[in-house]
Design an enzyme around this catalytic site. Sequence first.
Site, short mmCIF file in Angstrom:
data_model
loop_
_atom_site.label_atom_id
_atom_site.label_comp_id
_atom_site.label_asym_id
_atom_site.label_seq_id
_atom_site.Cartn_x
_atom_site.Cartn_y
_atom_site.Cartn_z
N ASP A 31 -0.19 5.17 1.03
CA ASP A 31 -0.38 6.12 2.12
C ASP A 31 -0.43 5.42 3.47
O ASP A 31 -1.22 4.50 3.68
CB ASP A 31 -1.68 6.90 1.92
CG ASP A 31 -1.61 7.81 0.72
OD1 ASP A 31 -0.71 8.67 0.67
OD2 ASP A 31 -2.45 7.67 -0.19
N ASP A 57 -1.44 -0.77 5.97
CA ASP A 57 -1.59 -0.17 7.31
C ASP A 57 -3.04 -0.03 7.74
O ASP A 57 -3.30 0.60 8.77
CB ASP A 57 -0.94 1.22 7.32
CG ASP A 57 -1.77 2.24 6.54
OD1 ASP A 57 -1.98 2.03 5.31
OD2 ASP A 57 -2.24 3.22 7.14
N ASP A 90 0.86 -1.17 0.00
CA ASP A 90 0.00 0.00 0.00
C ASP A 90 0.90 1.23 0.00
O ASP A 90 2.10 1.14 0.28
CB ASP A 90 -0.88 -0.05 1.25
CG ASP A 90 -1.68 1.22 1.45
OD1 ASP A 90 -2.43 1.59 0.54
OD2 ASP A 90 -1.54 1.84 2.52
#
Length: 218
Positions: A10, A164, A8
């Site tokens: 961001d 995250d 991922d």
Amino acid sequence: MKSVLLFDLDGTLLDSLADITLCGNQALELSGLPTRTQEEYKTYIGNGARLLVRRMLDPGDRTAHEDQVYQNYMTIYEALCARGCRPFPGILEMLGKLRAAGFATAVISNKPDSQTRRVWESTFGDTLDLAQGQLEGIPTKPDPAGPREVLRRLDGRCAAYVGDSEVDMQTGKACGFYTIGVTWGMKPREVLRESGADILVDTVEELTACLMALPSVF
């Protein structure tokens, strides 16, 4: 077949919350609308730019202002992406080490593809083999179509998926990937664990060691 590590963007590779907050609030101010706090933006991120903007707006403002705020946000944030963004400390070194060990490294993001590509060019360069954002006709994460398209383009198999948020953990599970949750991003460790993370890591050094222990070829 090459071994691909999927990330991922961001909150995983990029420390982007402050930038998204700044750009989002500038877009709101252009329409004379109230701004949001950084903590509020943390709860808005993860499902693409259109949903981000919708969540930024009070329900009564969406009909009149959503399209304009979205267009302004896209213009403002795309310019920032082209100037360069901030990776978390140690991320560029980690990606370089992984590529030197024989892994292919790739990003799959719910950001629009144009923004994702600009971040790739301005910030990551040759530490990534590919960075793919939201593409026309391909659903956003947690749908498995995006990650599978990345693997098709790289002609590889996923050794691990790293993210995250609960969206990332759900993506990894939908694809059948080994899924690693990083705790320095947008969501608390309890959310990552409950969303199906196979393992949680607390530092970039710990993540590097975990990934380097995986097979670099299949």
